[in-house]
Design a protein around this motif. Structure first.
Motif: not given
Length: 283
Positions: A38-63
């Motif tokens: 996706l070419r945007d720095p992201m943080l990846l963590a577990e988000a429950g059983e069988g789920w993951s969450v990506l937290v984007p840096e958000g360059g496209p909408w922030r800058h």
């Protein structure tokens, strides 16, 4: 209210208050290789059983001036097109809040609330949402439909929290601090405090493809390529390359980073399928 930039594109007001999360119905190990494209720095963590969450840096909408909802729709589609798991994008800015659910090549489904909680979507979207995630067709659908009805005490953030409450019955459990409506910086700070969080930087396409080829060799990430090394797989790879190139060029011309990412993913997976078919021929 949203404004328009020099290219006539809608730009959300109050970019500093915009934020987003990507929920993937897969383990972090399965999500990481695709998310890097996706070419945007992201943080990846577990988000429950069988789920993951990506937290984007958000360059496209922030800058970059891109509306957060458009970017997230493109990213969710990009993650879902070559995987067997659905992707749920949650997004918000000062004017609106909503979600987009992408699953394979099916048309994404989404819903929007205005800042004061007024519903601005179609009820059918909620029923489609529930069906694609395998939610209870009676109890869960009733709870989701309640989010579309007038409620003077529920603003847009409350609506999104209500959506997440329904998803807890499907196994979703967001890490503490990843609150709908929070600014991007706050979300990333909260994610970084989470034990086991992974930082996904901008890796080159060659490195990512090499990693996926190794994964296919181990048969760990191969479900999305059911005919590996067969004529069908090579035909699918060629089709993905053709479609991906068209989408990537269209996204770049229109300054739509999300759809350019969809094209990049299709190009990557098409190349993977063709490469694997050539290097591992079947009789």
């Amino acid at each position: 209210m949203p404004t328009e930039d020099a290219h006539g594109r809608s730009r959300p007001s109050g970019g500093a208050a915009s934020g987003a999360l990507l929920l993937c119905r897969a383990a972090p190990a399965a999500v990481a290789p695709t998310a890097r494209l996706l070419r945007d720095p992201m943080l990846l963590a577990e988000a429950g059983e069988g789920w993951s969450v990506l937290v984007p840096e958000g360059g496209p909408w922030r800058h970059g001036g891109e509306p957060v909802d458009r970017v997230l729709t493109g990213w969710a589609t990009a993650l879902a097109v070559a995987a067997t798991w659905p992707v749920l994008a949650l997004w918000w800015d000062t004017d609106r809040t909503g979600y987009t659910l992408a699953a394979g090549f099916r048309r994404p489904v989404g819903y929007v609330w205005l800042a004061n909680g007024t519903a601005a979507g179609e009820d059918e979207a909620m029923r489609t949402f529930a069906a694609r995630l395998g939610l209870d067709p009676v109890l869960d659908v009733q709870a989701l439909e309640q989010l579309t009805r007038p409620d003077a005490s529920a603003d847009a953030r409350a609506r999104l929290r209500g959506l997440l409450a329904v998803l807890t019955r499907a196994g979703v459990a967001l890490p503490p601090g990843l609150d709908p409506g929070a600014a991007t910086d706050r979300l990333r700070e909260a994610a970084l405090r989470r034990h086991g969080v992974r930082e996904l930087d901008r890796h080159g396409l060659r490195e990512t493809l090499r990693g996926e080829l190794d994964a296919v060799e181990r048969a760990a990430l191969a479900p999305w390529l059911p005919w590996s090394a067969t004529p069908q797989a090579r035909a699918l790879g060629a089709a993905q390359l053709t479609t991906g190139l068209s989408l990537a060029l269209w996204g770049l011309r229109r300054h739509r980073g999300g759809w350019a990412a969809v094209g990049a993913l299709l190009l990557a997976h098409g190349a993977l399928g063709l490469t694997y078919g050539i290097t591992h021929p079947r009789d």
